[in-house]
Design a protein around this motif. Structure first.
Motif, short mmCIF file in Angstrom:
data_model
loop_
_atom_site.label_atom_id
_atom_site.label_comp_id
_atom_site.label_asym_id
_atom_site.label_seq_id
_atom_site.Cartn_x
_atom_site.Cartn_y
_atom_site.Cartn_z
N ASP A 30 0.64 -1.14 0.05
CA ASP A 30 -0.09 0.07 -0.03
C ASP A 30 0.87 1.23 0.00
O ASP A 30 0.72 2.41 -0.73
CB ASP A 30 -0.91 -0.04 1.27
CG ASP A 30 -2.11 1.07 1.19
OD1 ASP A 30 -2.65 1.34 0.15
OD2 ASP A 30 -2.19 1.81 2.11
N LYS A 31 1.88 1.35 0.82
CA LYS A 31 2.78 2.46 0.90
C LYS A 31 3.70 2.43 -0.48
O LYS A 31 3.73 3.61 -0.80
CB LYS A 31 3.84 2.30 1.94
CG LYS A 31 3.43 2.51 3.51
CD LYS A 31 4.34 2.47 4.37
CE LYS A 31 3.90 2.88 5.82
NZ LYS A 31 5.03 2.98 6.70
N ARG A 33 2.38 1.97 -3.40
CA ARG A 33 1.53 2.33 -4.34
C ARG A 33 1.28 3.77 -4.11
O ARG A 33 1.38 4.60 -5.20
CB ARG A 33 0.17 1.80 -4.03
CG ARG A 33 -0.87 1.97 -5.13
CD ARG A 33 -2.21 1.06 -5.17
NE ARG A 33 -1.69 -0.28 -5.25
CZ ARG A 33 -2.16 -1.13 -4.21
NH1 ARG A 33 -3.02 -0.82 -3.04
NH2 ARG A 33 -1.95 -2.48 -4.50
N GLU A 34 1.42 4.18 -2.96
CA GLU A 34 1.26 5.58 -2.48
C GLU A 34 2.43 6.34 -2.99
O GLU A 34 2.29 7.61 -3.69
CB GLU A 34 1.02 5.84 -0.95
CG GLU A 34 -0.42 5.85 -0.45
CD GLU A 34 -0.42 6.10 1.05
OE1 GLU A 34 -0.93 7.33 1.26
OE2 GLU A 34 -0.08 4.99 1.92
N PHE A 38 2.78 9.78 -5.52
CA PHE A 38 3.36 11.11 -5.12
C PHE A 38 4.54 11.29 -5.96
O PHE A 38 4.88 12.26 -6.52
CB PHE A 38 3.49 11.21 -3.65
CG PHE A 38 2.21 11.46 -2.95
CD1 PHE A 38 1.41 12.50 -3.12
CD2 PHE A 38 1.75 10.46 -1.99
CE1 PHE A 38 0.09 12.65 -2.44
CE2 PHE A 38 0.53 10.62 -1.36
CZ PHE A 38 -0.19 11.67 -1.52
N ASN A 70 3.33 17.36 -2.08
CA ASN A 70 3.57 15.89 -2.37
C ASN A 70 4.79 15.29 -1.80
O ASN A 70 4.77 14.21 -1.22
CB ASN A 70 3.73 15.73 -4.00
CG ASN A 70 2.27 15.99 -4.51
OD1 ASN A 70 1.16 15.78 -4.01
ND2 ASN A 70 2.08 16.10 -5.91
N CYS A 73 4.49 14.14 1.63
CA CYS A 73 3.74 13.18 1.71
C CYS A 73 4.89 11.88 1.54
O CYS A 73 4.86 10.80 2.03
CB CYS A 73 2.81 12.74 0.69
SG CYS A 73 1.56 14.03 1.41
N ILE A 77 5.98 8.83 4.07
CA ILE A 77 5.83 7.45 3.54
C ILE A 77 7.03 6.59 3.66
O ILE A 77 7.22 5.87 4.38
CB ILE A 77 5.32 7.28 2.36
CG1 ILE A 77 3.90 7.85 2.04
CG2 ILE A 77 5.38 5.95 1.78
CD1 ILE A 77 3.34 8.07 0.65
#
Length: 127
Positions: A30-31, A33-34, A38, A70, A73, A77
């Motif tokens: 999931d991280k 993908r994020e 970004f 961005n 973020c 992450i």
């Protein structure tokens, strides 16, 4: 063991090491993908800042602020408590790891330049 409340009853669930590793893997996916999202958006905008001639300064500043958001973020992450995700990313997608790190470095350099210019102009105005 994880404890949660369901209909006012406490429920305990024991997870084995394999379950915990699968859970960590899902978090990393999931991280990943994020971070990909970004980083991709930021890379495109950095390229645009480098190649486009801006006629409206506010548009330029708006794009810079979007990149800064961005990359904040991205930094959040990448840098978790124990650098678990950073290590995962370095091992599993070094291209994305280095892309994210280089974007963070570029923006830090840009912010430093802007801060230095602001301070210099402030000092010149005071004199």
């Amino acid at each position: 063991m994880i404890t949660f409340e369901k209909r006012n009853k406490l429920i305990n669930i024991n997870y084995g090491a394999g379950d915990v590793n699968r859970f960590k893997s899902l978090i990393n996916i999931d991280k990943h993908r994020e971070l990909s999202f970004f980083t991709e958006v930021s890379s495109g905008m950095v390229h645009q800042l480098n190649s486009k001639k801006y006629k409206i300064f506010d548009e330029y500043i708006n794009n810079v602020n979007i990149i800064r958001f961005n990359l904040a973020c991205v930094s959040e992450i990448l840098h978790d408590e124990n650098n678990n995700f950073e290590n995962y990313l370095f091992d599993n997608d070094p291209a994305l790891y280095y892309n994210a790190q280089s974007l963070l470095l570029a923006v830090r350099m840009f912010e430093n330049m802007l801060d230095s210019l602001t301070e210099s102009l402030s000092n010149a105005a005071d004199n």
